[in-house]
Each structure stands twice: as C-alpha cells, then as structure tokens.
Design an enzyme around this catalytic site. Structure first.
Site, PDB file in Angstrom:
ATOM      1  N   HIS A 156     -15.520   5.811   6.166  1.00 17.91           N
ATOM      2  CA  HIS A 156     -15.453   5.140   4.863  1.00 17.91           C
ATOM      3  C   HIS A 156     -15.090   3.676   5.068  1.00 17.91           C
ATOM      4  O   HIS A 156     -14.028   3.214   4.643  1.00 17.91           O
ATOM      5  CB  HIS A 156     -14.437   5.835   3.960  1.00 17.91           C
ATOM      6  CG  HIS A 156     -14.981   7.039   3.271  1.00 17.91           C
ATOM      7  ND1 HIS A 156     -15.921   6.960   2.262  1.00 17.91           N
ATOM      8  CD2 HIS A 156     -14.736   8.362   3.458  1.00 17.91           C
ATOM      9  CE1 HIS A 156     -16.225   8.185   1.846  1.00 17.91           C
ATOM     10  NE2 HIS A 156     -15.526   9.046   2.563  1.00 17.91           N
ATOM     11  N   GLU A 177     -15.997   1.223   3.581  1.00 10.50           N
ATOM     12  CA  GLU A 177     -15.856   0.467   2.328  1.00 10.50           C
ATOM     13  C   GLU A 177     -14.449   0.575   1.741  1.00 10.50           C
ATOM     14  O   GLU A 177     -14.087  -0.191   0.838  1.00 10.50           O
ATOM     15  CB  GLU A 177     -16.885   0.945   1.297  1.00 10.50           C
ATOM     16  CG  GLU A 177     -16.509   2.183   0.511  1.00 10.50           C
ATOM     17  CD  GLU A 177     -16.651   3.502   1.269  1.00 10.50           C
ATOM     18  OE1 GLU A 177     -16.422   4.557   0.650  1.00 10.50           O
ATOM     19  OE2 GLU A 177     -16.999   3.478   2.477  1.00 10.50           O
ATOM     20  N   CYS A 220     -20.952   8.298   5.188  1.00 10.21           N
ATOM     21  CA  CYS A 220     -20.262   9.597   5.185  1.00 10.21           C
ATOM     22  C   CYS A 220     -21.205  10.713   4.701  1.00 10.21           C
ATOM     23  O   CYS A 220     -22.173  11.014   5.372  1.00 10.21           O
ATOM     24  CB  CYS A 220     -18.975   9.513   4.372  1.00 10.21           C
ATOM     25  SG  CYS A 220     -17.722  10.675   4.997  1.00 10.21           S
TER      26      CYS A 220
END
EC number: 2.3.1.30
Length: 271
Positions: free
Chosen positions: A204, A206, A112
C-alpha cells in the site's frame, strides 16, 4: 504547443474511499506534470440498491468508454483478498475493465488486491491465503532493476497489509513475468511484464502516515472479538501507538513520480 494534462483513471474499491481518494490525489499530483484524475466505483457493487451518498459524491460510476481514452489507470486494493475472485460479486465488471485496459490503455498500475486480480486475469497466477496477515513496514530487496524503482536502494521501506499472496512459483514459471522486488523475507513487492504496460505492486505505497493504524482500528471495530495484531516496525516505541513512523515516504514519492513520468512518456493516442 503545451500538452494537455495526463488523463488518469482510478477504480477505487478500498474500504476508506474518501481517504484513498485524498491520498492518491496527493501522490499523483506531486510532480510538475499536470494530471486530470477520474475516480470511479464499480456499478455492479451497488446493484439493486442505492449508491451511498458518501460514494456517489466523490466517485463516478465506472464508464468503460471513458476508460479507453485514459493515459493511465490504477486499480486500488480492497479488503477482499480472502475471497475467491469469483466470489466478488462485481468481478465481471472488473474483468471487463481489465480487458478494456489491456486493449486501450498504455499504462496500468495495480495495487495490492488490484495487483492480485489483474495478475490472475492476465497471467492465470493463483492467489494463496497466508497463514498470518502480512502487516507492517518492511525493508525490500531489489531483485531486478526497473525504471519505477529508479532512485531507491536496497532495503527501502514500504507498508504491507494483506492476508493473501500470489503464487511465487507460478510467477517464476512464467517467462513473461519478472519479480523486481520483494520484502527481505521474500514476500512480493513488485512484479512487471516485458512491455512495461502493466505494473503490479503488492504494497500500500499510497498509504500516508496513519494508513496502517487506521486499517488496524477498522478491523478491531468490525470484529472486536478477534485479537488483531498491530502493524510491525511501524510505531516509534512499543505501547506508544500515537506516533507511527512514515519511513516509506521516499518510496511512495519515488515510485509514483516515476510512474507519472512513464505515463507522460507513453500517452494514449485514443483521446
């Protein structure tokens, strides 16, 4: 002879540093390949003031000399994408880190805002503010196959949460860069360069199940006067915000597992 664990560094500049550390620990230790994770914060972010214990207790100050010995390195996102890069008061430290990574670390993953600042630093690509925040879980289109996408098919899901986008025309104009995947509406997901040293992911990936929900609540708490829109295509039912989906779990697992394998195949000789 058994090889030593992979040394992977992470510059954690997310707002929710503890949650981000937990998420990355989870996704980076999923394979059977042993890893040794080192989490850092930028020292100049706290210049002239005491580093909060909530930060110093879980992250170490960025050590450029130690960074040079890493097998892989990740720079996380940060909720500062509406700022010009030069407005980020610790940008000089980030650029020193990027220079060190380019010279010494064979595997770099930028997430990001991390992808934005790295793509700008290495290739001069401009950052553009979006008219509306891209916020939700969207299907992706694979434009160019890549080892990190191996195991994923068109329309794989991934969470996006950003107010800015890198200049797609500038990326297309640079023969060194490849757009490997976008959302089905053309927003960036993954960009790579020919050596496969640097990977730029603008999602994102994660985030766990509650990541987007937590981001929404953080923004509302910080600015209750603003009418924020909830993440799209994320909740199971309209007006039922207690049961978000986690339909990017395969995306998350596939890309991080592939990256760890890539790091294992391209270790740093400078240990």
């Amino acid at each position: 002879m058994e090889k030593s664990p992979l040394k992977i560094g992470i510059l954690n500049v997310m707002h929710d540093k503890a949650d981000t550390k937990t998420r990355l620990q989870h996704v980076l230790t999923h394979t059977a390949i042993p890893v040794d994770l080192h989490f850092y914060y930028p020292m100049t972010h706290y210049a002239g003031r005491t580093v909060p214990e909530a930060v110093s207790s879980i992250l170490d100050p960025l050590d450029i000399h130690e960074v040079a010995t890493m097998d892989g390195f990740i720079i996380t996102g940060s909720p500062i994408e509406t700022l010009e890069f030069d407005q980020v008061h610790y940008i000089a430290e980030v650029r020193t880190l990027l220079k060190t990574l380019s010279q010494h670390v064979p595997n770099q993953l930028y997430l990001c805002w991390g992808g934005m600042v790295a793509l700008n630093y290495f290739f001069g690509i401009s950052k553009l503010i979006l008219p509306h925040k891209l916020f939700g879980v969207y299907p992706q289109t694979i434009l160019e196959p890549h080892p990190l996408l191996k195991g994923l098919k068109n329309d794989f899901k991934s969470p996006h949460a950003r107010y800015a986008e890198m200049d797609v025309r500038g990326i297309h104009a640079d023969p060194r860069l490849t757009i490997n995947a976008t959302t089905t509406k053309g927003k960036l997901f993954m960009v790579t360069e020919p050596t496969d040293t640097q990977t730029f992911v603008f999602s994102h990936i994660e985030y766990d199940r509650w990541g987007l929900d937590s981001e929404y609540k953080r923004e509302v708490a910080a600015h209750p006067e603003i009418d924020y829109v909830r993440a799209k295509h994320y909740y199971h039912h309209k007006n039922d915000y207690d049961h978000p989906k986690f339909n990017w779990k395969k995306t998350q697992r596939t890309i991080f597992d592939n990256w760890i394998q890539h790091v294992a195949d391209h270790r740093n000789d400078n240990h």
